[in-house]
Enzyme design. Structure first.
Site, mmCIF file in Angstrom:
data_model
loop_
_atom_site.group_PDB
_atom_site.id
_atom_site.type_symbol
_atom_site.label_atom_id
_atom_site.label_comp_id
_atom_site.label_asym_id
_atom_site.label_seq_id
_atom_site.Cartn_x
_atom_site.Cartn_y
_atom_site.Cartn_z
ATOM 1 N N GLY A 187 0.841 -1.189 0.000
ATOM 2 C CA GLY A 187 0.000 0.000 0.000
ATOM 3 C C GLY A 187 0.876 1.238 0.000
ATOM 4 O O GLY A 187 0.785 2.073 0.891
ATOM 5 N N GLU A 241 0.470 -1.265 -4.776
ATOM 6 C CA GLU A 241 -0.627 -0.318 -4.573
ATOM 7 C C GLU A 241 -1.844 -0.790 -5.366
ATOM 8 O O GLU A 241 -1.730 -1.135 -6.542
ATOM 9 C CB GLU A 241 -0.198 1.076 -5.026
ATOM 10 C CG GLU A 241 -1.276 2.129 -5.013
ATOM 11 C CD GLU A 241 -1.914 2.317 -3.645
ATOM 12 O OE1 GLU A 241 -3.159 2.296 -3.574
ATOM 13 O OE2 GLU A 241 -1.182 2.468 -2.652
ATOM 14 N N ASN A 244 -3.304 -6.404 -5.681
ATOM 15 C CA ASN A 244 -3.964 -6.537 -4.386
ATOM 16 C C ASN A 244 -3.114 -7.461 -3.524
ATOM 17 O O ASN A 244 -3.170 -8.684 -3.662
ATOM 18 C CB ASN A 244 -5.375 -7.101 -4.560
ATOM 19 C CG ASN A 244 -6.161 -7.135 -3.264
ATOM 20 O OD1 ASN A 244 -5.589 -7.020 -2.179
ATOM 21 N ND2 ASN A 244 -7.467 -7.277 -3.364
ATOM 22 N N ALA A 245 -2.319 -6.876 -2.650
ATOM 23 C CA ALA A 245 -1.395 -7.666 -1.826
ATOM 24 C C ALA A 245 -2.132 -8.602 -0.875
ATOM 25 O O ALA A 245 -1.569 -9.615 -0.445
ATOM 26 C CB ALA A 245 -0.472 -6.736 -1.041
ATOM 27 N N LEU A 273 2.351 1.191 6.146
ATOM 28 C CA LEU A 273 2.334 2.559 6.655
ATOM 29 C C LEU A 273 0.987 3.213 6.362
ATOM 30 O O LEU A 273 0.585 3.340 5.207
ATOM 31 C CB LEU A 273 3.469 3.371 6.024
ATOM 32 C CG LEU A 273 4.872 2.742 6.123
ATOM 33 C CD1 LEU A 273 5.916 3.682 5.525
ATOM 34 C CD2 LEU A 273 5.224 2.395 7.563
ATOM 35 N N ASP A 294 -5.515 1.441 5.497
ATOM 36 C CA ASP A 294 -6.929 1.765 5.673
ATOM 37 C C ASP A 294 -7.401 1.205 7.014
ATOM 38 O O ASP A 294 -7.303 0.003 7.261
ATOM 39 C CB ASP A 294 -7.727 1.138 4.527
ATOM 40 C CG ASP A 294 -9.179 1.578 4.490
ATOM 41 O OD1 ASP A 294 -9.696 2.037 5.537
ATOM 42 O OD2 ASP A 294 -9.803 1.466 3.429
ATOM 43 N N SER A 313 6.533 9.372 3.833
ATOM 44 C CA SER A 313 5.353 9.131 3.004
ATOM 45 C C SER A 313 4.474 10.372 3.002
ATOM 46 O O SER A 313 4.511 11.190 3.928
ATOM 47 C CB SER A 313 4.548 7.936 3.529
ATOM 48 O OG SER A 313 3.934 8.251 4.769
ATOM 49 N N GLU A 314 3.675 10.519 1.963
ATOM 50 C CA GLU A 314 2.779 11.675 1.868
ATOM 51 C C GLU A 314 1.763 11.672 3.007
ATOM 52 O O GLU A 314 1.435 12.724 3.562
ATOM 53 C CB GLU A 314 2.067 11.672 0.512
ATOM 54 C CG GLU A 314 2.938 12.055 -0.672
ATOM 55 C CD GLU A 314 3.909 10.965 -1.110
ATOM 56 O OE1 GLU A 314 4.764 11.241 -1.963
ATOM 57 O OE2 GLU A 314 3.802 9.820 -0.595
ATOM 58 N N GLU A 315 1.271 10.496 3.374
ATOM 59 C CA GLU A 315 0.305 10.411 4.469
ATOM 60 C C GLU A 315 0.951 10.794 5.793
ATOM 61 O O GLU A 315 0.359 11.513 6.607
ATOM 62 C CB GLU A 315 -0.269 8.994 4.551
ATOM 63 C CG GLU A 315 -1.440 8.845 5.499
ATOM 64 C CD GLU A 315 -2.668 9.621 5.065
ATOM 65 O OE1 GLU A 315 -3.435 10.041 5.955
ATOM 66 O OE2 GLU A 315 -2.864 9.813 3.852
#
Length: 247
Positions: free
Chosen positions: A70, A93, A128-129, A148, A151, A226-228
């Site tokens: 992800g 992803e 889809n991991a 990281l 969801d 990471s962006e998040e």
């Protein structure tokens, strides 16, 4: 090139200043249903993966050893490539536009750094991991896995969709080598408690002590590479870190 629907004009998806793709042209909802029947091309077995198409400079004996599950918009994946130039890292992803962005970002970084061959050690695939991880990796192949800001699936009925659960932890243990590490980070305390509870109950993992976690050179990068993570820092939110060792 991307068309502006309001103006009817064609806009470049790549910045003329940085040469990198612009995220605003790759926007997608924050999360995707991992149980939905998405259409994916995936290998029947790890031996069928064409790694050379992802890593042009891969050696005959090299294997992917880091997996960012992800990976979002790829900020942490890029950091991994910079920190470990001799290791191969893959980002996985599920969202199509987001994975497209990461693929384009890596291609642009490789082009900008062609003289140094930087970023040849990172790649991204859309998959889809939760369903296909064993199709990509052999037993004990991975050294590090990263989850990281996954969801949180807040509703109780959707907790089974969380990427950390007992069944999937056994799959992760299969592809992780003995002593390999699982890094988890979230800004949702309830999810953090869920992760810690499930991983400590699983017989094949043990949690690193705070001293061990703080001594890991990767740990500082988990907070805002990471962006998040960077968004959580900007919003002065909480970070909940837990790192586990494969026994």
């Amino acid at each position: 090139m991307v068309t502006n629907s309001q103006e009817g004009e064609t806009l470049p998806a790549t910045s003329s200043v940085t040469g990198l793709p612009q995220k605003r042209f790759y926007r997608q909802r924050a999360h995707s249903n991992p149980i939905a029947d998405h259409s994916f091309d995936y290998p029947a077995r790890p031996e069928d993966v064409d790694w050379r198409s992802l890593y042009p400079n891969i050696g005959s004996e090299q294997q992917v050893e880091f997996a960012d599950i992800g990976c979002g918009y790829g900020g942490f994946l890029v950091t991994l490539g910079e920190m470990f130039p001799d290791k191969l890292a893959i980002g996985m992803e599920i969202r199509v536009k987001v994975s497209d962005y990461v693929i384009d970002r890596i291609a642009a970084l490789r082009m900008k750094n062609a003289e140094t061959s930087a970023y040849q050690n990172i790649a991204c695939i859309r998959t889809n991991a939760m369903k296909y991880l064993p199709n990509y990796f052999q037993k004990s192949q991975l050294e590090k896995m990263f989850f990281l800001y996954p969801d949180p699936h807040f509703k109780r009925a959707k907790h089974k969709w969380r990427i950390i659960n007992q069944a999937l932890l056994s799959e992760y243990a299969y592809v992780l080598r003995s002593g390999g590490l699982v890094y988890t980070m979230t800004d949702v305390e309830d999810l953090h408690k869920w992760i810690v509870s499930h991983m400590t109950q699983h017989p094949l993992y043990e949690r690193l002590t705070d001293e061990e976690a703080n001594a890991d050179p990767i740990t500082p990068k988990l907070y805002q590479s990471s962006e998040e993570g960077a968004k959580v820092v900007r919003n002065k939110g909480d970070h909940f870190l837990a790192i586990f060792r494969r026994i």
